[in-house]
Design an enzyme around this catalytic site. Structure first.
Site, short mmCIF file in Angstrom:
data_model
loop_
_atom_site.label_atom_id
_atom_site.label_comp_id
_atom_site.label_asym_id
_atom_site.label_seq_id
_atom_site.Cartn_x
_atom_site.Cartn_y
_atom_site.Cartn_z
N GLN A 71 -11.15 -6.03 0.96
CA GLN A 71 -11.11 -5.37 -0.34
C GLN A 71 -11.87 -4.16 -0.33
OE1 GLN A 71 -8.34 -6.46 -2.62
NE2 GLN A 71 -8.78 -4.29 -3.41
N ASP B 275 -3.70 -5.22 6.42
CA ASP B 275 -3.65 -3.94 5.72
C ASP B 275 -3.25 -2.83 6.44
OD1 ASP B 275 -4.33 -3.84 3.06
OD2 ASP B 275 -6.45 -4.14 3.34
N LYS C 285 -3.36 -11.18 -5.49
CA LYS C 285 -3.07 -11.67 -4.03
C LYS C 285 -3.23 -13.17 -3.79
CE LYS C 285 -4.68 -7.19 -2.30
NZ LYS C 285 -5.60 -6.63 -1.91
#
Length: 285
Positions: free
Chosen positions: A96, A119, A52
């Site tokens: 994460q 997200d 990312k």
């Protein structure tokens, strides 16, 4: 001939346009910024975060990697998120997953500002998705829809079957497909006569984490098959949830593993970060 839905090629094409958008935003005084928090030292998570970061840097997006030790407490993590929520120069926040034992995943997700929840996991964003309102969407389903659009596949009216009901893929995928006028059937580990359901699918999306569980006899000839899996089979080979060698000759279109859904997930994360930054431009005007 089966069409291979090339996620890497599609992501690269989308990122070319996105890089131009980032350049324009910078000229307007706004640099899109994404903060990614990694707690602990899970190797797979570290790879995802690194990928990312590389993609963000290649686009000119400011990328903050915040590495916290496995011993980080929930209160400490929530404190870092609060700081990022309050920072007007940060557009997107991503924690994460999975998190170390002892940290409440839902408490962490809900602590992220819905406006910065890149997200798309915050309950407010989930609710907006299910009521067909604009908002941030989970990256993998968003990426799948972008991949289908790139190949000019219109899901309207299709019988879509999803195998897997996770909050990360299955459930938001169902909502997106419904919002695009597909008829959706959700299946999962308790579904009876699974093969009967999957053989009825014009579009089959598989996200189970079970290597090569979908075989050729479970797929309708000409169906579009989206394989979200990333697994190792008994021989240690990287495979998906679909038996690619067996299913590809039957399907009308199929995603490979690797190089299918994976690149699109990261691309969609970048697209949505930039979309949030665009709102910041309007707020400053």
């Amino acid at each position: 001939m089966t069409t291979v839905l090339d996620g890497k090629k599609t992501a690269d094409a989308l990122m070319t346009d996105l890089k131009n958008t980032v350049t324009t935003l910078k000229a307007q005084g706004v640099t899109p910024a994404l903060a990614v928090i990694l707690v602990g030292d899970d190797p797979a998570s570290a790879i995802y975060v690194r990928n990312k970061h590389r993609r963000a840097e290649s686009l000119g997006i400011r990328s903050l990697q915040i590495q916290l030790p496995k011993t980080t407490t929930q209160a400490e993590l929530l404190g870092r998120i609060a700081d990022l929520n309050a920072d007007s120069a940060i557009d997107g926040i991503l924690v994460q997953l999975p998190l170390p034992a002892g940290i409440d995943e839902q408490a962490v997700i809900q602590s992220i500002s819905p406006e910065k929840d890149v997200d798309g996991f915050h309950p407010i964003n989930v609710g907006r998705l299910w009521t067909n309102l604009p908002g941030v969407v989970a990256s993998t389903p968003y990426g799948i829809m972008a991949l289908l659009a790139y190949y000019q596949i219109d899901v309207s009216g299709m019988n879509a079957v999803i195998v897997g009901r996770s909050n990360i893929v299955g459930r938001p995928m169902a909502a997106l497909l419904l919002n695009h006028d597909a008829t959706v059937t959700m299946t999962h580990s308790r579904t009876k006569a699974l093969a009967e359901k999957t053989r009825a699918a014009d579009l089959l999306v598989v996200a189970t984490g079970r290597p090569e569980m979908i075989t050729a006899d479970m797929v309708k000839p000409g169906a579009i098959v989206i394989d979200v899996g990333m697994d190792r089979n008994a021989a240690g080979k990287l495979v998906g949830d679909v038996d690619y060698a067996g299913v590809a000759p039957v399907a009308g279109a199929i995603t490979p593993v690797p190089g299918g859904v994976g690149p699109m997930t990261i691309a969609s994360l970048m697209i949505q970060t930039v979309a949030i930054a665009k709102r910041r431009v309007h707020e400053q005007q």
